[in-house]
Design a protein around this motif. Structure first.
Motif, PDB file in Angstrom:
ATOM      1  N   PHE A  59       7.715   5.899  10.756  1.00 19.33           N
ATOM      2  CA  PHE A  59       6.967   7.153  10.758  1.00 19.33           C
ATOM      3  C   PHE A  59       6.267   7.390   9.423  1.00 19.33           C
ATOM      4  N   VAL A  60       6.988   7.168   8.339  1.00 19.68           N
ATOM      5  CA  VAL A  60       6.523   7.586   7.014  1.00 19.68           C
ATOM      6  C   VAL A  60       5.472   6.637   6.443  1.00 19.68           C
ATOM      7  N   LEU A  61       5.745   5.346   6.477  1.00 21.62           N
ATOM      8  CA  LEU A  61       4.917   4.383   5.763  1.00 21.62           C
ATOM      9  C   LEU A  61       3.463   4.347   6.247  1.00 21.62           C
ATOM     10  N   PRO A  62       3.199   4.299   7.565  1.00 21.06           N
ATOM     11  CA  PRO A  62       1.797   4.283   7.991  1.00 21.06           C
ATOM     12  C   PRO A  62       1.025   5.521   7.559  1.00 21.06           C
ATOM     13  N   ARG A  63       1.675   6.666   7.523  1.00 21.73           N
ATOM     14  CA  ARG A  63       0.986   7.894   7.126  1.00 21.73           C
ATOM     15  C   ARG A  63       0.629   7.865   5.640  1.00 21.73           C
ATOM     16  N   ILE A  64       1.537   7.344   4.824  1.00 24.68           N
ATOM     17  CA  ILE A  64       1.230   7.207   3.401  1.00 24.68           C
ATOM     18  C   ILE A  64       0.100   6.203   3.205  1.00 24.68           C
ATOM     19  N   ALA A  65       0.196   5.066   3.893  1.00 24.96           N
ATOM     20  CA  ALA A  65      -0.815   4.014   3.740  1.00 24.96           C
ATOM     21  C   ALA A  65      -2.199   4.505   4.132  1.00 24.96           C
ATOM     22  N   ALA A  66      -2.279   5.305   5.182  1.00 17.13           N
ATOM     23  CA  ALA A  66      -3.578   5.771   5.660  1.00 17.13           C
ATOM     24  C   ALA A  66      -4.242   6.740   4.700  1.00 17.13           C
ATOM     25  N   ARG A  67      -3.474   7.337   3.800  1.00 18.45           N
ATOM     26  CA  ARG A  67      -4.029   8.278   2.826  1.00 18.45           C
ATOM     27  C   ARG A  67      -4.463   7.592   1.539  1.00 18.45           C
ATOM     28  N   LEU A  68      -4.169   6.309   1.418  1.00 19.79           N
ATOM     29  CA  LEU A  68      -4.528   5.568   0.213  1.00 19.79           C
ATOM     30  C   LEU A  68      -5.790   4.751   0.459  1.00 19.79           C
ATOM     31  N   ARG A  69      -6.637   4.667  -0.552  1.00 20.70           N
ATOM     32  CA  ARG A  69      -7.829   3.826  -0.432  1.00 20.70           C
ATOM     33  C   ARG A  69      -7.472   2.350  -0.584  1.00 20.70           C
ATOM     34  N   HIS A  70      -6.410   2.062  -1.305  1.00 19.42           N
ATOM     35  CA  HIS A  70      -5.949   0.689  -1.512  1.00 19.42           C
ATOM     36  C   HIS A  70      -4.439   0.670  -1.274  1.00 19.42           C
ATOM     37  N   GLN A  71      -4.004  -0.150  -0.340  1.00 14.63           N
ATOM     38  CA  GLN A  71      -2.591  -0.175   0.032  1.00 14.63           C
ATOM     39  C   GLN A  71      -1.778  -1.181  -0.791  1.00 14.63           C
ATOM     40  N   GLY A  72      -2.408  -1.776  -1.810  1.00 17.55           N
ATOM     41  CA  GLY A  72      -1.726  -2.794  -2.597  1.00 17.55           C
ATOM     42  C   GLY A  72      -0.458  -2.305  -3.260  1.00 17.55           C
ATOM     43  N   VAL A  73      -0.427  -1.036  -3.693  1.00 14.40           N
ATOM     44  CA  VAL A  73       0.757  -0.533  -4.376  1.00 14.40           C
ATOM     45  C   VAL A  73       1.965  -0.551  -3.437  1.00 14.40           C
ATOM     46  N   LEU A  74       1.749  -0.246  -2.158  1.00 18.31           N
ATOM     47  CA  LEU A  74       2.847  -0.296  -1.190  1.00 18.31           C
ATOM     48  C   LEU A  74       3.303  -1.730  -0.964  1.00 18.31           C
ATOM     49  N   VAL A  75       2.346  -2.656  -0.922  1.00 14.16           N
ATOM     50  CA  VAL A  75       2.680  -4.068  -0.758  1.00 14.16           C
ATOM     51  C   VAL A  75       3.583  -4.532  -1.901  1.00 14.16           C
ATOM     52  N   VAL A  76       3.246  -4.142  -3.108  1.00 13.33           N
ATOM     53  CA  VAL A  76       4.021  -4.563  -4.284  1.00 13.33           C
ATOM     54  C   VAL A  76       5.421  -3.947  -4.262  1.00 13.33           C
ATOM     55  N   ILE A  77       5.520  -2.678  -3.876  1.00 13.94           N
ATOM     56  CA  ILE A  77       6.835  -2.022  -3.814  1.00 13.94           C
ATOM     57  C   ILE A  77       7.741  -2.730  -2.803  1.00 13.94           C
ATOM     58  N   LEU A  78       7.205  -3.021  -1.631  1.00  7.54           N
ATOM     59  CA  LEU A  78       8.002  -3.699  -0.605  1.00  7.54           C
ATOM     60  C   LEU A  78       8.365  -5.109  -1.046  1.00  7.54           C
ATOM     61  N   GLY A  79       7.409  -5.808  -1.668  1.00 11.89           N
ATOM     62  CA  GLY A  79       7.691  -7.156  -2.146  1.00 11.89           C
ATOM     63  C   GLY A  79       8.748  -7.181  -3.233  1.00 11.89           C
ATOM     64  N   ALA A  80       8.696  -6.230  -4.148  1.00 11.31           N
ATOM     65  CA  ALA A  80       9.696  -6.158  -5.207  1.00 11.31           C
ATOM     66  C   ALA A  80      11.086  -5.892  -4.631  1.00 11.31           C
ATOM     67  N   SER A  81      11.142  -5.082  -3.573  1.00 12.00           N
ATOM     68  CA  SER A  81      12.433  -4.842  -2.908  1.00 12.00           C
ATOM     69  C   SER A  81      12.974  -6.138  -2.321  1.00 12.00           C
ATOM     70  N   GLY A  82      12.088  -6.930  -1.710  1.00 12.13           N
ATOM     71  CA  GLY A  82      12.517  -8.198  -1.148  1.00 12.13           C
ATOM     72  C   GLY A  82      13.009  -9.165  -2.203  1.00 12.13           C
ATOM     73  N   LEU A  83      12.285  -9.264  -3.307  1.00 13.05           N
ATOM     74  CA  LEU A  83      12.709 -10.156  -4.383  1.00 13.05           C
ATOM     75  C   LEU A  83      14.073  -9.751  -4.941  1.00 13.05           C
ATOM     76  N   THR A  84      14.294  -8.454  -5.092  1.00 13.55           N
ATOM     77  CA  THR A  84      15.588  -7.975  -5.579  1.00 13.55           C
ATOM     78  C   THR A  84      16.696  -8.292  -4.581  1.00 13.55           C
ATOM     79  N   GLY A  85      16.420  -8.100  -3.305  1.00 13.03           N
ATOM     80  CA  GLY A  85      17.410  -8.403  -2.283  1.00 13.03           C
ATOM     81  C   GLY A  85      17.780  -9.878  -2.247  1.00 13.03           C
ATOM     82  N   TYR A  86      16.777 -10.752  -2.369  1.00 18.97           N
ATOM     83  CA  TYR A  86      17.059 -12.184  -2.374  1.00 18.97           C
ATOM     84  C   TYR A  86      17.845 -12.588  -3.627  1.00 18.97           C
ATOM     85  N   ALA A  87      17.507 -11.986  -4.773  1.00 22.42           N
ATOM     86  CA  ALA A  87      18.271 -12.264  -5.989  1.00 22.42           C
ATOM     87  C   ALA A  87      19.734 -11.872  -5.805  1.00 22.42           C
ATOM     88  N   GLY A  88      19.953 -10.754  -5.140  1.00 22.66           N
ATOM     89  CA  GLY A  88      21.326 -10.333  -4.876  1.00 22.66           C
ATOM     90  C   GLY A  88      22.056 -11.280  -3.950  1.00 22.66           C
TER      91      GLY A  88
END
Length: 422
Positions: free
Chosen positions: A290-319
Motif C-alpha cells: 500500500f505505502v511504497l507505490p504511493r510514495i514512489a508516485a509522488r517522487l520525480r525520481h524513484q532512485g532513492v527508494l531503490v537504494v534504500i531497498l538495496g541497502a536493506s538487502g545488502l545488510t540482510g545478506y551480510a547478516g
C-alpha cells in the motif's frame, strides 16, 4: 489486449502521465461482490505453489533423490514459467476474455498442485509444478486487467486489496506448510498437495464471472484494440533498465523463497521456525504494497527508494553470512523490505509511459525479459551450494547481484517516458 488494460500498474496518486478511458462498471452490485471474492481467492493462490515448496525443499530433495543443482533448477522453474506463459495471457484474453483465462489458470493451478505430490520421479514433479506455475503466470498477468474492467472507479483500492491478499497467501503458505505436514503424519506429499484444495475453491466464483456480461465486453474491446507505436521497444534505454531491475529483483525474490528456509535450517534453526521466518519475509509486502507505490508516485525520481531497498538487502545478506541463526529475525525483516522492490518495479512501469498502450508494451517487455534474466540465479545458488557444501559463496552471489539491481533501478527511476525515447 485493449490499450488501457494494463495502464493501472502501479496506480497511485502522483505525477503519472498516462491516461486512459475507463470502461463502464457493472451496474448491479452483486457481480462486483462476486469479483471481489474471486480476486481475493485468486490472489491467495498465486504464490503457495512456490513458498510451500521452499519450506519442504529438504524433504522433497530427499524423497525424490535430488542433488543441489536439480533443486536449483526447481527454484528457477517459476521464473521460466512466468516468462514463457505470462506473455501468452494477452492473446488468450483477447480470444476468450480475461475472466475465462483466469478461471482456466486456477484450474491449472489446482491440477498441478494435486498431481505434483503423486509424482514418483523428478521429471513428473517438475512437469506438474510447471502446470501449476503456468496457471499462476496467466492469472498474475491478468489481475490488473480484471481490476480495470470491473472496478474502473476503485482501481487503487482494489489493487491494494489484491496485493495484500497475494502477500498474505505467500506468507501463510510459508508459515503453515510445515505444521500442516506434521499434522498429516509428516508426509511432504500431503503437505504440498493440500494447497490444491484452496485453488479448487478459488476457481468456483470465476466460473460465474467468466459467463458474465462484463467478461464478454472485455473480450470484445480487446479484439477491437489497436497496437501501440511501431518503433521497437528495444530502442528504449529505460525499457532495458526496467527489464534488468525487474529481473534482478525477481532473482532475489525467488532465491529467497526457494533457499532461505534451507539456509536457516543448515544454521541450526528448526524446520517450522525456518518456515515462519520465510513467512515474515513475505509478510513485509502486505503493508508496504500500500505505502511504497504511493510514495514512489509522488517522487520525480524513484532512485532513492531503490537504494534504500538495496541497502536493506545488502545488510540482510551480510547478516546471513555472519550470524544466520543469531540474528535470524532481523535478517528476515531486512530481506522482506528488500523484496518490496517488486511493487516498486510495477509502479515505475506505470510511470515510465504516458499512454495505456505504452504501459502495456513496457509491462510486457520488462516482465517477460526480466523473468528470463532471473532464471540463472537460483540455478547458480544451487550449484554453488552443491559444490561447496556451504552458504558462503551463494550468499556472496546474492549480495553481489544486489549492486547491479540498484544501478538498474536508479536508471529506471529517472523522470522520462517510453514515448519520448522512441
Amino acid at each position: 489486449m485493449a490499450d488501457d488494460e494494463l495502464a493501472t500498474i502501479g496506480a497511485a496518486p502522483g505525477p503519472v502521465r498516462y491516461t486512459s478511458t475507463a470502461p463502464t462498471a457493472p451496474a448491479s452490485p452483486w457481480p462486483q461482490r462476486l469479483v471481489i471474492a474471486g480476486l481475493l481467492l485468486a490472489a491467495l493462490n498465486l504464490r503457495p505453489a512456490i513458498t510451500s515448496l521452499g519450506s519442504l525443499l529438504e524433504e522433497v530433495r530427499d524423497g525424490l533423490g535430488m542433488n543441489g543443482a536439480v533443486a536449483g533448477l526447481l527454484t528457477s522453474v517459476p521464473a521460466l514459467c512466468f516468462a514463457l506463459f505470462g506473455v501468452t495471457a494477452p492473446r488468450l484474453a483477447r480470444r476468450f476474455g480475461p475472466a475465462t483465462v483466469v478461471c482456466a489458470g486456477l484450474a491449472a493451478i489446482t491440477a498441478g498442485l494435486a498431481i505434483r505430490p503423486l509424482a514418483g520421479g523428478i521429471a513428473g514433479f517438475l512437469a506438474a509444478s510447471a502446470l501449476a506455475l503456468a496457471g499462476i503466470a496467466v492469472s498474475n498477468v491478468l489481475m490488473p486487467v480484471i481490476v480495470k474492467r470491473w472496478f474502473p472507479d476503485r482501481i487503487g483500492a482494489m489493487t491494494g486489496v489484491y496485493s495484500m491478499a497475494l502477500s498474505l497467501g505467500t506468507s501463510a503458505a510459508a508459515a503453515v506448510t510445515v505444521p500442516i505436514t506434521d499434522g498429516l503424519g509428516g508426509s511432504w506429499r500431503a503437505g504440498l498437495g493440500v494447497w490444491a484444495l484452496l485453488a479448487a475453491v478459488a476457481a468456483l466464483p470465476w466460473i460465474a464471472i467468466a459467463r458474465g456480461r462484463t467478461n464478454r465486453e472485455a473480450r470484445a474491446r480487446s479484439a477491437d484494440s489497436q497496437d501501440g507505436p511501431a518503433a521497437p521497444i528495444t530502442r528504449s534505454p529505460t525499457a532495458w533498465a526496467l527489464a534488468c531491475f525487474f529481473g534482478l529483483q525477481s532473482t532475489a525474490a525467488y532465491i529467497t523463497m526457494g533457499w532461505m528456509p534451507q539456509i536457516f535450517r543448515d544454521a541450526g534453526v528448526s524446520a517450522s521456525t525456518a518456515g515462519v521466518l520465510l513467512a515474515v519475509t513475505m509478510a513485509m509486502g502486505v503493508p508496504l504494497s500500500f505505502v511504497l507505490p504511493r510514495i514512489a508516485a509522488r517522487l520525480r525520481h524513484q532512485g532513492v527508494l531503490v537504494v534504500i531497498l538495496g541497502a536493506s538487502g545488502l545488510t540482510g545478506y551480510a547478516g546471513l553470512w555472519l550470524a544466520p541463526a543469531g540474528g535470524a529475525w532481523a535478517w528476515a525483516l531486512l530481506l522482506g523490505l528488500s523484496n518490496c522492490a517488486f511493487p516498486l518495479a510495477l509502479t515505475m512501469i506505470g510511470m515510465r509511459a504516458r499512454t495505456g498502450a505504452g504501459v502495456v508494451r513496457l509491462s510486457a517487455f520488462a516482465q517477460s525479459t526480466g523473468y528470463l534474466f532471473s532464471i540463472p540465479g537460483p540455478l547458480l545458488v544451487g550449484a554453488l551450494y552443491q559444490a561447496t557444501g556451504g552458504w558462503d559463496l551463494p550468499i556472496a552471489l546474492m549480495a553481489g547481484l544486489m549492486v547491479p539491481q540498484m544501478i538498474a533501478g536508479v536508471l529506471a527511476g529517472r523522470d522520462r517516458t517510453l514515448e519520448d525515447e522512441l
